[in-house]
Scaffold this motif. Structure first.
Motif, PDB file in Angstrom:
ATOM      1  N   SER A  60       3.501  10.412   1.280  1.00  0.00           N
ATOM      2  CA  SER A  60       2.782   9.147   1.357  1.00  0.00           C
ATOM      3  C   SER A  60       3.372   8.375   2.520  1.00  0.00           C
ATOM      4  O   SER A  60       4.480   7.873   2.442  1.00  0.00           O
ATOM      5  CB  SER A  60       2.946   8.362   0.060  1.00  0.00           C
ATOM      6  N   TRP A  61       2.633   8.323   3.607  1.00  0.00           N
ATOM      7  CA  TRP A  61       3.152   7.697   4.820  1.00  0.00           C
ATOM      8  C   TRP A  61       2.429   6.397   5.106  1.00  0.00           C
ATOM      9  O   TRP A  61       1.257   6.256   4.858  1.00  0.00           O
ATOM     10  CB  TRP A  61       2.951   8.624   6.026  1.00  0.00           C
ATOM     11  N   PRO A  86       8.942  -1.120   1.160  1.00  0.00           N
ATOM     12  CA  PRO A  86       9.046   0.155   1.894  1.00  0.00           C
ATOM     13  C   PRO A  86       8.101   0.166   3.084  1.00  0.00           C
ATOM     14  O   PRO A  86       7.053  -0.467   3.054  1.00  0.00           O
ATOM     15  CB  PRO A  86       8.608   1.182   0.844  1.00  0.00           C
ATOM     16  N   CYS A  87       8.512   0.883   4.138  1.00  0.00           N
ATOM     17  CA  CYS A  87       7.608   1.022   5.280  1.00  0.00           C
ATOM     18  C   CYS A  87       7.080   2.447   5.381  1.00  0.00           C
ATOM     19  O   CYS A  87       6.094   2.682   6.046  1.00  0.00           O
ATOM     20  CB  CYS A  87       8.270   0.583   6.575  1.00  0.00           C
ATOM     21  N   ILE A 108       0.840  -1.200   0.000  1.00  0.00           N
ATOM     22  CA  ILE A 108       0.000   0.000   0.000  1.00  0.00           C
ATOM     23  C   ILE A 108       0.877   1.254   0.000  1.00  0.00           C
ATOM     24  O   ILE A 108       0.533   2.261  -0.620  1.00  0.00           O
ATOM     25  CB  ILE A 108      -1.008  -0.020   1.180  1.00  0.00           C
ATOM     26  N   ILE A 109       2.043   1.183   0.631  1.00  0.00           N
ATOM     27  CA  ILE A 109       2.933   2.334   0.674  1.00  0.00           C
ATOM     28  C   ILE A 109       3.558   2.570  -0.692  1.00  0.00           C
ATOM     29  O   ILE A 109       3.614   3.706  -1.176  1.00  0.00           O
ATOM     30  CB  ILE A 109       4.000   2.141   1.766  1.00  0.00           C
ATOM     31  N   ALA A 110       4.010   1.504  -1.356  1.00  0.00           N
ATOM     32  CA  ALA A 110       4.563   1.644  -2.703  1.00  0.00           C
ATOM     33  C   ALA A 110       3.498   2.182  -3.652  1.00  0.00           C
ATOM     34  O   ALA A 110       3.770   3.038  -4.492  1.00  0.00           O
ATOM     35  CB  ALA A 110       5.102   0.301  -3.204  1.00  0.00           C
ATOM     36  N   LYS A 111       2.270   1.709  -3.523  1.00  0.00           N
ATOM     37  CA  LYS A 111       1.175   2.172  -4.380  1.00  0.00           C
ATOM     38  C   LYS A 111       0.944   3.670  -4.192  1.00  0.00           C
ATOM     39  O   LYS A 111       0.815   4.413  -5.162  1.00  0.00           O
ATOM     40  CB  LYS A 111      -0.102   1.408  -4.077  1.00  0.00           C
TER      41      LYS A 111
END
Length: 149
Positions: free
Chosen positions: A135-136, A116-117, A75-78
């Motif tokens: 984007s966190w 990624p986190c 979801i973070i990469a997206k």
């Protein structure tokens, strides 16, 4: 695959898809992880060099052979890729098309994709103003370990 993974399909030029598949097979990686790595590295270059692109993207009309590939993103990469794609008026397919020019450089020595986190990046002087792409996402302990990167 994480429960929160986002799944979609992306159009990839057939010859370049073969390169991705060969790399994934050679290093026992998932195709999604190879595509994620290439897009992640290319997006970092784009964020450091913002340029406005107000034209329609018609790269698929060149007559080359494309295949639709089902992939997954964290979801973070997206969120990160969506922010960058919106900034440049790119589709993910077009971003991958451009990134594949640097495939060997990006994938040199990569044998595993690190999820990624979180992501946050500043873009300075875009249209003459500071611009912030944000984007966190954070991993929280839920009784099982989460990979970070």
């Amino acid at each position: 695959m994480e429960v929160s993974d986002f799944r979609t399909s992306i159009d990839v030029e057939a010859g370049r898809l073969e390169k991705i598949e060969e790399y994934a097979e050679k290093y026992n990686m998932d195709i999604s992880d190879v595509i994620n790595t290439v897009l992640d590295k290319y997006s970092k270059i784009l964020v450091k060099n913002p340029v406005c692109n107000n034209t329609l993207t018609k790269y698929l009309e060149r007559g080359t052979n494309y295949k639709s590939v089902h992939i997954r993103f964290s979801i973070i990469a997206k969120r990160k890729l969506k922010d960058i794609a919106n900034l440049y008026c790119y589709s993910l397919s077009y971003m991958l098309f451009l990134a594949m020019e640097f495939f060997e450089e990006f994938m040199d020595g990569v044998k595993v994709f690190v999820r990624p986190c979180f992501h946050a990046a500043f873009v300075h002087h875009f249209f003459g103003f500071p611009y912030f792409i944000n984007s966190w996402g954070m991993n929280f302990y839920e009784g099982k370990p989460h990979p970070s990167g």
